[in-house]
Motif scaffolding. Structure first.
Motif, PDB file in Angstrom:
ATOM      1  N   PRO A  44       0.839  -1.199   0.000  1.00 30.27           N
ATOM      2  CA  PRO A  44       0.000   0.000   0.000  1.00 30.27           C
ATOM      3  C   PRO A  44       0.875   1.251   0.000  1.00 30.27           C
ATOM      4  CG  PRO A  44       0.072  -0.959   2.199  1.00 30.27           C
ATOM      5  CD  PRO A  44       0.800  -1.900   1.284  1.00 30.27           C
ATOM      6  N   ASN A  45       0.387   2.302  -0.625  1.00 33.68           N
ATOM      7  CA  ASN A  45       1.086   3.580  -0.656  1.00 33.68           C
ATOM      8  C   ASN A  45       0.586   4.390   0.540  1.00 33.68           C
ATOM      9  OD1 ASN A  45       2.491   5.852  -1.321  1.00 33.68           O
ATOM     10  ND2 ASN A  45       1.196   6.402  -3.052  1.00 33.68           N
ATOM     11  N   ILE A  46       1.243   4.188   1.667  1.00 30.39           N
ATOM     12  CA  ILE A  46       0.789   4.801   2.918  1.00 30.39           C
ATOM     13  C   ILE A  46       1.614   6.035   3.218  1.00 30.39           C
ATOM     14  CG2 ILE A  46       0.625   4.489   5.421  1.00 30.39           C
ATOM     15  CD1 ILE A  46      -0.081   1.595   4.912  1.00 30.39           C
ATOM     16  N   GLY A  47       0.918   7.168   3.297  1.00 30.96           N
ATOM     17  CA  GLY A  47       1.560   8.409   3.697  1.00 30.96           C
ATOM     18  C   GLY A  47       1.419   8.594   5.196  1.00 30.96           C
ATOM     19  N   ALA A  48       2.073   9.591   5.728  1.00 29.43           N
ATOM     20  CA  ALA A  48       2.028   9.855   7.165  1.00 29.43           C
ATOM     21  C   ALA A  48       0.593  10.091   7.625  1.00 29.43           C
ATOM     22  CB  ALA A  48       2.892  11.061   7.497  1.00 29.43           C
ATOM     23  N   GLY A  49       0.193   9.331   8.621  1.00 29.60           N
ATOM     24  CA  GLY A  49      -1.105   9.526   9.240  1.00 29.60           C
ATOM     25  C   GLY A  49      -2.302   8.967   8.493  1.00 29.60           C
ATOM     26  N   THR A  50      -2.106   8.359   7.314  1.00 31.74           N
ATOM     27  CA  THR A  50      -3.268   7.878   6.556  1.00 31.74           C
ATOM     28  C   THR A  50      -3.779   6.541   7.061  1.00 31.74           C
ATOM     29  OG1 THR A  50      -1.854   6.854   4.886  1.00 31.74           O
ATOM     30  CG2 THR A  50      -2.647   9.086   4.432  1.00 31.74           C
ATOM     31  N   ALA A  51      -2.885   5.638   7.379  1.00 28.50           N
ATOM     32  CA  ALA A  51      -3.260   4.302   7.840  1.00 28.50           C
ATOM     33  C   ALA A  51      -2.004   3.655   8.401  1.00 28.50           C
ATOM     34  CB  ALA A  51      -3.816   3.465   6.691  1.00 28.50           C
ATOM     35  N   ARG A  52      -2.168   2.515   9.038  1.00 23.65           N
ATOM     36  CA  ARG A  52      -1.003   1.792   9.551  1.00 23.65           C
ATOM     37  C   ARG A  52      -1.185   0.304   9.298  1.00 23.65           C
ATOM     38  NH1 ARG A  52      -4.270   3.799  13.084  1.00 23.65           N
ATOM     39  NH2 ARG A  52      -5.128   2.498  14.709  1.00 23.65           N
ATOM     40  N   VAL A  53      -0.101  -0.344   8.918  1.00 28.13           N
ATOM     41  CA  VAL A  53      -0.110  -1.786   8.678  1.00 28.13           C
ATOM     42  C   VAL A  53       0.390  -2.450   9.953  1.00 28.13           C
ATOM     43  CG1 VAL A  53       0.775  -3.679   7.274  1.00 28.13           C
ATOM     44  CG2 VAL A  53       0.322  -1.449   6.226  1.00 28.13           C
ATOM     45  N   THR A  54      -0.407  -3.398  10.475  1.00 25.25           N
ATOM     46  CA  THR A  54      -0.025  -4.053  11.722  1.00 25.25           C
ATOM     47  C   THR A  54       0.324  -5.526  11.541  1.00 25.25           C
ATOM     48  OG1 THR A  54      -2.356  -4.463  12.260  1.00 25.25           O
ATOM     49  CG2 THR A  54      -1.356  -2.453  13.152  1.00 25.25           C
ATOM     50  N   ARG A  55      -0.006  -6.104  10.392  1.00 27.95           N
ATOM     51  CA  ARG A  55       0.347  -7.510  10.128  1.00 27.95           C
ATOM     52  C   ARG A  55       0.585  -7.690   8.636  1.00 27.95           C
ATOM     53  NH1 ARG A  55      -0.903 -11.428  14.587  1.00 27.95           N
ATOM     54  NH2 ARG A  55      -0.493 -12.878  12.936  1.00 27.95           N
ATOM     55  N   VAL A  56       1.612  -8.443   8.294  1.00 25.39           N
ATOM     56  CA  VAL A  56       1.872  -8.867   6.921  1.00 25.39           C
ATOM     57  C   VAL A  56       2.361 -10.302   7.017  1.00 25.39           C
ATOM     58  CG1 VAL A  56       3.266  -8.564   4.840  1.00 25.39           C
ATOM     59  CG2 VAL A  56       2.524  -6.554   6.134  1.00 25.39           C
ATOM     60  N   GLY A  57       1.725 -11.183   6.275  1.00 24.00           N
ATOM     61  CA  GLY A  57       2.172 -12.568   6.308  1.00 24.00           C
ATOM     62  C   GLY A  57       1.260 -13.484   5.528  1.00 24.00           C
ATOM     63  N   PHE A  58       1.422 -14.764   5.796  1.00 21.43           N
ATOM     64  CA  PHE A  58       0.702 -15.800   5.080  1.00 21.43           C
ATOM     65  C   PHE A  58       0.001 -16.706   6.082  1.00 21.43           C
ATOM     66  CE2 PHE A  58       4.373 -14.498   2.666  1.00 21.43           C
ATOM     67  CZ  PHE A  58       3.892 -14.344   1.379  1.00 21.43           C
ATOM     68  N   SER A  59      -1.144 -17.234   5.697  1.00 22.28           N
ATOM     69  CA  SER A  59      -1.831 -18.240   6.506  1.00 22.28           C
ATOM     70  C   SER A  59      -1.516 -19.593   5.893  1.00 22.28           C
ATOM     71  CB  SER A  59      -3.334 -18.010   6.490  1.00 22.28           C
ATOM     72  OG  SER A  59      -3.997 -19.074   7.131  1.00 22.28           O
TER      73      SER A  59
END
Length: 165
Positions: A44-59
């Motif tokens: 994702p193209n995340i700029g400051a304060g727009t959103a936050r990614v808390t997990r990245v992975g595979f099931s």
């Protein structure tokens, strides 16, 4: 319980070890972008304060699907991506929303379920509610036109037919 609610406690979820979280549990957007680019995924193209990614992975239940848990305010959104092509016939009844070079297909709004194509990847977004936030988060990812006539790899096809989990 939805997949969005389960991801935090999913015993089959395997986080990407190269992406350590900071003290607040948030992953660095630049590290995510570098890792994703190096491994053939989109970030994702995340700029400051727009959103936050808390997990990245595979099931281990679906190891070919990269999962990202993205939060904005109190909203939690699960974005899954896999390599393949979106079968536009499978989403023919969905509401199409033009975005960038392509379209987002809104399968449902409660729970929110959106799918789209981007350069050889199929994306699926699932959220409990707050369709506006979900749409904003979908637009953090690239969108391109699906190629007509190619069979699809649409994640969780049963969800599309029967409604999102």
């Amino acid at each position: 319980m939805s997949h969005v609610e389960q991801i935090g406690s999913d015993p089959d979820f395997s986080p990407v070890v190269e992406l350590p979280a900071d003290g607040s549990g948030v992953l660095d957007p630049q590290q995510i972008a570098r890792w994703a680019n190096d491994h053939g995924w989109a970030a994702p193209n995340i700029g400051a304060g727009t959103a936050r990614v808390t997990r990245v992975g595979f099931s281990s239940a679906e190891p070919s699907h990269l999962e990202m848990l993205i939060e904005r305010g109190s909203a939690k959104v699960l974005v899954r991506q896999t390599h393949g092509a979106l079968d536009v016939g499978a989403v023919a009844q969905a509401r199409m929303v033009r975005a960038g070079e392509g379209a987002l297909y809104v399968i449902s709004t409660r729970p929110v379920h959106i799918v789209w194509q981007s350069h050889g990847r199929v994306f699926e977004l699932v959220a409990q509610d707050d369709a506006a936030t979900a749409m904003d988060i979908a637009l953090l990812f690239p969108v391109s036109e699906p190629r007509q006539g190619i069979s699809s790899v649409v994640t969780a096809l049963a969800d599309i037919v029967g409604g999102a989990k």
